[in-house]
Scaffold this active site. Structure first.
Site, PDB file in Angstrom:
ATOM      1  N   ALA A  73       0.846  -1.222  -0.082  1.00 48.94           N
ATOM      2  CA  ALA A  73       0.101   0.033   0.173  1.00 48.94           C
ATOM      3  C   ALA A  73       0.855   1.239  -0.047  1.00 48.94           C
ATOM      4  O   ALA A  73       0.378   2.356  -0.628  1.00 48.94           O
ATOM      5  CB  ALA A  73      -1.067  -0.032   1.203  1.00 48.94           C
ATOM      6  N   ASN A 153      -6.415   3.219  10.199  1.00 49.36           N
ATOM      7  CA  ASN A 153      -5.674   1.965  10.957  1.00 49.36           C
ATOM      8  C   ASN A 153      -5.556   2.136  12.293  1.00 49.36           C
ATOM      9  O   ASN A 153      -5.224   1.136  13.149  1.00 49.36           O
ATOM     10  CB  ASN A 153      -4.094   1.969  10.324  1.00 49.36           C
ATOM     11  CG  ASN A 153      -3.508   3.324  10.301  1.00 49.36           C
ATOM     12  OD1 ASN A 153      -3.999   4.233   9.827  1.00 49.36           O
ATOM     13  ND2 ASN A 153      -2.436   3.371  11.009  1.00 49.36           N
ATOM     14  N   GLN A 181      -6.620  -1.169   4.983  1.00 52.28           N
ATOM     15  CA  GLN A 181      -7.412  -1.730   6.198  1.00 52.28           C
ATOM     16  C   GLN A 181      -8.738  -2.224   5.774  1.00 52.28           C
ATOM     17  O   GLN A 181      -9.386  -2.896   6.714  1.00 52.28           O
ATOM     18  CB  GLN A 181      -7.532  -0.702   7.390  1.00 52.28           C
ATOM     19  CG  GLN A 181      -6.351  -0.370   7.949  1.00 52.28           C
ATOM     20  CD  GLN A 181      -5.554  -1.395   8.802  1.00 52.28           C
ATOM     21  OE1 GLN A 181      -6.208  -2.471   9.056  1.00 52.28           O
ATOM     22  NE2 GLN A 181      -4.229  -1.269   9.119  1.00 52.28           N
ATOM     23  N   CYS A 326       4.026   2.080  12.649  1.00 54.68           N
ATOM     24  CA  CYS A 326       4.932   2.870  11.946  1.00 54.68           C
ATOM     25  C   CYS A 326       5.568   4.043  12.748  1.00 54.68           C
ATOM     26  O   CYS A 326       6.607   4.475  12.464  1.00 54.68           O
ATOM     27  CB  CYS A 326       4.299   3.326  10.719  1.00 54.68           C
ATOM     28  SG  CYS A 326       3.166   2.173   9.869  1.00 54.68           S
TER      29      CYS A 326
HETATM   30  C1  PLP Z   1      -0.408  -0.835   6.583  1.00 47.01           C
HETATM   31  C2  PLP Z   1      -1.096   0.395   5.777  1.00 47.01           C
HETATM   32  C3  PLP Z   1      -0.295   1.081   4.838  1.00 47.01           C
HETATM   33  C4  PLP Z   1       0.929   0.677   4.307  1.00 47.01           C
HETATM   34  O1  PLP Z   1       1.028  -0.800   3.578  1.00 47.01           O
HETATM   35  P1  PLP Z   1       2.221  -1.519   3.217  1.00 47.01           P
HETATM   36  O2  PLP Z   1       1.780  -2.628   2.402  1.00 47.01           O
HETATM   37  O3  PLP Z   1       2.789  -2.191   4.721  1.00 47.01           O
HETATM   38  O4  PLP Z   1       3.197  -0.461   2.622  1.00 47.01           O
HETATM   39  C5  PLP Z   1      -0.833   2.130   4.235  1.00 47.01           C
HETATM   40  N1  PLP Z   1      -2.059   2.655   4.734  1.00 47.01           N
HETATM   41  C6  PLP Z   1      -2.806   1.990   5.899  1.00 47.01           C
HETATM   42  C7  PLP Z   1      -3.975   2.576   6.072  1.00 47.01           C
HETATM   43  C8  PLP Z   1      -2.223   0.827   6.173  1.00 47.01           C
HETATM   44  O5  PLP Z   1      -2.950   0.434   7.338  1.00 47.01           O
END
Ligand code: PLP
Length: 423
Positions: A73, A153, A181, A326
């Protein structure tokens, strides 16, 4: 017993998905380079990838030609925001997003600002939702793109994409949705909803880390993107690089399972969440987020006067989160909760419980007992005896031998909380 309640950070891979992934690695399996179209090995890999593309598209009710593979993502968000803003720069250089977005959107926006684009960061309501009037008021003649997430998230708050899409479409503005999510968890119908770009990630829906997808609308209008990566021309030039067949078929299978089991998964999570929330509320927890518009897999609460770090340190066997994974590790209180108007103490006291496909009622009951006991222990450190926290901690009979580290940390954290609250 170790309990995993951090599904919003990442999910374990579903065994059915892991099995399929493994069969696309070795000599006996489908290991060929999908771009090697002249031989059987490459052709089989290419076919497997197109099956997966149809599975991802099926989950979203999109066309397979609208799915572009990425590494997750984060990359999907980067490609959507940077790619669309650059490709549409003649139309306008203004972008609107929300203050409660994931860093994988906010940091891209910061970078775009440095590159001469302008960004409006919308304030959420105290319940975390984005008011449509606020979005409407922020639209300008030079607005090219709106980027808002589906499920938050940290809080699980769900935005009303149908209403947002109707507004952006009527104004001729593109809409990007970070659905990391929500994809595979809540129904998303891209034929019915006016979303132009949508990001998802495999490791949030029981697939492996390192693969994701970006939906790029082709009908009724084609969304133009400038690529981030140049190379072998894969993905119609939008995203160069040899496609990781094993990761992609795993994402496809994860989407197929999610689509088939979405209703059951959701009903089960709803029951577990209700059980957890009732128990925590009985222990004095306050809800951070929207009471109804939420995804049941995420529950964010604060216990007044208790620092989340202290609570988590006291519960090493239970995987919980403060703020988002993060950003945790930094002392900053959650940007999401601060944007929702929580004071520093409440934001620092926020704990995220995130549940998923493999969570059991027994795990919820165990967690409730452990959390409620820890809260009761930590309450002794709370404001009443604050004039001298160190003395207060010494006078308590902690019982458990592991309490020394916790004692020290909790004392410091409570002190810190107080200072930041201006007392
Ligand atoms: C986990 C997450 C991301 C990042 O996704 P990755 O695949 O780990 O790069 C971005 N946006 C939201 C809302 C997330 O929960």
């Amino acid at each position: 017993m170790p309990v995993y309640l951090d599904y919003a950070a990442t999910t374990p891979v579903d065994p059915r998905v892991a099995d399929l992934l493994g069969r696309h690695l070795t000599q006996e399996g489908i290991f060929g380079n999908p771009s090697s179209s002249t031989h059987h090995f490459g052709q089989r890999a290419a076919r497997a990838i197109e099956v997966a593309r149809a599975q991802v598209a099926g989950l979203l009710n999109a066309d397979a030609r609208e799915i572009v593979w990425t590494s997750g993502a984060t990359e999907s968000n980067n490609l959507a925001l940077r790619g669309a803003m650059r490709a549409h720069r003649r139309q306008g250089r203004h972008l609107i997003t929300g203050k409660t977005e994931h860093k994988a959107v906010l940091d891209v926006c910061r970078r775009l600002e440095q590159d001469g684009y302008s960004v409006t960061y919308l304030d959420p309501e105290p319940d975390g939702s984005i008011a449509l009037e606020r979005l409407a008021a922020a639209l300008r003649p030079d607005t090219a793109l709106v980027s808002l997430m589906h499920v938050n998230n940290e809080t699980g708050v769900v935005q009303d994409l149908d209403a947002i899409g109707a507004l952006t479409r009527s104004r001729g503005v593109l809409l990007h949705v970070d659905a990391a999510q929500s994809a595979g968890k809540l129904p998303i119908d891209l034929r019915a909803c006016a979303i132009d770009l949508l990001s998802l990630s495999a490791h949030k829906l029981y697939g492996p880390k390192g693969v994701g997808a970006l939906f790029v609308r082709q009908r009724p209008h084609r969304v133009r993107l400038e690529p981030l990566l140049y190379g072998g021309g894969q993905e119609r030039g939008l995203r160069a690089g040899t496609l990781p067949t094993h990761q992609i078929v795993a994402l496809g299978e994860a989407c197929r399972i999610a689509q088939a089991e979405m209703g059951d998964d959701r009903a089960r999570l709803q029951t577990l969440r209700e059980r957890l929330w009732q128990g925590l509320a009985g222990s004095g927890a306050i809800l951070n987020g929207h009471p109804e518009k939420h995804w049941p897999g995420i529950l964010n609460v604060s216990f007044s006067g208790i620092a989340a770090e202290a609570l988590l340190a006291d519960l090493p066997e239970i995987a919980l989160a403060t703020g988002s994974a993060c950003t945790s590790g930094t002392a900053e209180p959650s940007h999401v909760l601060r944007a929702m108007g929580c004071d520093a103490a409440r934001a620092r006291g926020a704990v995220r419980f995130s549940l998923g496909r493999f969570t059991t009622p027994a795990e919820i009951d165990y967690t409730l007992r452990a959390v409620c006991a820890a809260v009761a222990r930590l309450r002794v450190l709370s404001p009443f005896c604050a004039s001298d926290t160190a003395d207060a901690t010494r006078s308590i009979d902690w019982g458990a031998p592991a309490s020394t580290t916790f004692e020290g940390r909790a004392g410091v954290l409570v002190d810190e909380l107080w200072r930041s609250d201006g007392r």
